[in-house]
Design an enzyme around this catalytic site. Sequence first.
Site, PDB file in Angstrom:
ATOM      1  N   ASP A   1      -2.321  -2.674   1.357  1.00 11.17           N
ATOM      2  CA  ASP A   1      -1.861  -3.032   2.206  1.00 11.17           C
ATOM      3  C   ASP A   1      -2.404  -3.365   3.691  1.00 11.17           C
ATOM      4  O   ASP A   1      -2.700  -2.910   4.805  1.00 11.17           O
ATOM      5  CB  ASP A   1      -1.285  -1.385   2.692  1.00 11.17           C
ATOM      6  CG  ASP A   1      -0.367  -1.783   3.847  1.00 11.17           C
ATOM      7  OD1 ASP A   1       0.563  -3.327   4.050  1.00 11.17           O
ATOM      8  OD2 ASP A   1       0.631  -1.327   4.686  1.00 11.17           O
TER       9      ASP A   1
ATOM     10  N   ASP B   1       0.581   2.123   9.730  1.00 11.21           N
ATOM     11  CA  ASP B   1       2.598   2.393   9.853  1.00 11.21           C
ATOM     12  C   ASP B   1       3.205   3.920   8.860  1.00 11.21           C
ATOM     13  O   ASP B   1       4.449   3.783   9.506  1.00 11.21           O
ATOM     14  CB  ASP B   1       3.198   1.166  10.315  1.00 11.21           C
ATOM     15  CG  ASP B   1       3.311   0.087   8.141  1.00 11.21           C
ATOM     16  OD1 ASP B   1       3.382   1.428   7.508  1.00 11.21           O
ATOM     17  OD2 ASP B   1       3.085  -0.562   8.585  1.00 11.21           O
TER      18      ASP B   1
ATOM     19  N   HIS C   1       7.685  -2.468   0.871  1.00 16.81           N
ATOM     20  CA  HIS C   1       7.099  -1.166   0.936  1.00 16.81           C
ATOM     21  C   HIS C   1       7.577  -0.586  -0.614  1.00 16.81           C
ATOM     22  O   HIS C   1       6.816  -0.213  -1.102  1.00 16.81           O
ATOM     23  CB  HIS C   1       7.039   0.043   2.130  1.00 16.81           C
ATOM     24  CG  HIS C   1       6.091  -0.588   2.750  1.00 16.81           C
ATOM     25  ND1 HIS C   1       7.145  -1.121   4.292  1.00 16.81           N
ATOM     26  CD2 HIS C   1       5.759  -0.392   3.162  1.00 16.81           C
ATOM     27  CE1 HIS C   1       6.399  -1.497   5.011  1.00 16.81           C
ATOM     28  NE2 HIS C   1       4.722  -1.200   4.832  1.00 16.81           N
TER      29      HIS C   1
ATOM     30  N   ASP D   1     -14.022   1.426   6.770  1.00 18.91           N
ATOM     31  CA  ASP D   1     -13.605  -0.060   6.536  1.00 18.91           C
ATOM     32  C   ASP D   1     -13.156   0.546   4.885  1.00 18.91           C
ATOM     33  O   ASP D   1     -13.402   0.944   4.347  1.00 18.91           O
ATOM     34  CB  ASP D   1     -14.525  -0.407   6.950  1.00 18.91           C
ATOM     35  CG  ASP D   1     -14.647  -2.134   6.290  1.00 18.91           C
ATOM     36  OD1 ASP D   1     -14.074  -3.140   6.559  1.00 18.91           O
ATOM     37  OD2 ASP D   1     -15.000  -2.056   5.498  1.00 18.91           O
ATOM     38  N   GLY D   2     -12.469   0.011   5.197  1.00 20.07           N
ATOM     39  CA  GLY D   2     -11.776  -0.339   3.315  1.00 20.07           C
ATOM     40  C   GLY D   2     -13.007  -1.036   2.588  1.00 20.07           C
ATOM     41  O   GLY D   2     -13.184  -0.052   1.059  1.00 20.07           O
TER      42      GLY D   2
ATOM     43  N   GLN E   1      -8.373  -4.805  17.502  1.00 24.28           N
ATOM     44  CA  GLN E   1      -7.429  -5.932  17.353  1.00 24.28           C
ATOM     45  C   GLN E   1      -6.000  -5.528  18.019  1.00 24.28           C
ATOM     46  O   GLN E   1      -5.888  -4.614  19.176  1.00 24.28           O
ATOM     47  CB  GLN E   1      -6.592  -5.494  15.892  1.00 24.28           C
ATOM     48  CG  GLN E   1      -6.152  -4.138  15.517  1.00 24.28           C
ATOM     49  CD  GLN E   1      -6.010  -4.355  13.891  1.00 24.28           C
ATOM     50  OE1 GLN E   1      -5.589  -4.924  13.431  1.00 24.28           O
ATOM     51  NE2 GLN E   1      -5.601  -2.420  13.066  1.00 24.28           N
TER      52      GLN E   1
ATOM     53  N   PRO F   1     -10.026  -8.308  11.162  1.00 21.83           N
ATOM     54  CA  PRO F   1     -10.155  -7.294  10.489  1.00 21.83           C
ATOM     55  C   PRO F   1     -10.108  -6.960   8.789  1.00 21.83           C
ATOM     56  O   PRO F   1     -10.823  -6.243   7.929  1.00 21.83           O
ATOM     57  CB  PRO F   1      -9.955  -5.846  10.952  1.00 21.83           C
ATOM     58  CG  PRO F   1      -9.521  -6.165  12.407  1.00 21.83           C
ATOM     59  CD  PRO F   1      -9.052  -8.176  12.235  1.00 21.83           C
TER      60      PRO F   1
END
Length: 287
Positions: free
Chosen positions: A158, A88, A64, A140-141, A33, A165
């Site tokens: 999240d 993050d 969050h 990859d999730g 990305q 993606p």
Amino acid sequence: MSQKELWYETLHANFGQYFSVENVLYREKTEHQDLVIFENPVLGRVMALDGVVQTTERDEFIYHEMMTHVPLLAHGQAKKVLIIGGGDGAMLREVSRHKNIEQITMVEIDAGVVEFCRQYLPNHSAGAYDDPRFKLVIDDGVNFVNQTTEKFDVIISDCTDPIGPGESLFTSAFYEGCARSLNEGGIFVAQNGVCFLQQDEAVDSHNKLSHYFKDVSFYQAAIPTYYGGIMTFAWATQNRQLRQLDITTLQQRFVEAGLTCRYYNPAIHVGSFALPQYLLDALTTKR
């Protein structure tokens, strides 16, 4: 971008928002990305991926806190937590505040996001990457939840918006894998966009999740960065009672956890499951 340039978000085709740029701190096109971090005089440091704002220093705490404390306090006895995305580090920061949790696994597709966020958004993670309970998996999730043999008590997706993606994290394959990866009484939550502008996405998620979970709904919070109204979070579990906990129980768990929050509190928790009628109508009619 020059220091005085305006940065325009490109999430929606016909209208949007802009940010004045005081300073560009980082920009790179990673394997997955296009990523940029810049400074804004109102929101502080802003991170965007592929032309869409992901987080800002000024209001990230709302997002969050709601993504973590709602499912963790609703569960009450979570020991193992899985975070999908969250590069993050702020989701990890909030989860790690729960001292009863024994293991926190984070699956992030892009190692570059983790690396530059630690450097340019240090307040997001606030040292949480050094927590001994934390394990980072670069994968990859969808692949992870469909390959792992581990079980988790809470899964937090999240995810970005369902483009690029992040698109795979809104598929039936992902939701099915998450359902299979939860322990009995486990809870799955996910970012699901601003429902006034992304209503079809909420309906699509609701319909898909309903194939794998007995109780599927949404809860909400108002986050200034994500313009257009309230942001919705998908909620899915096999235990319908977890969404209906009374405020006394939540207050007790909140105190026992020793949490001090800037947005979340037990009353907000209960109220967040009240949804606008236009969304309730859409969930009922668009099936």
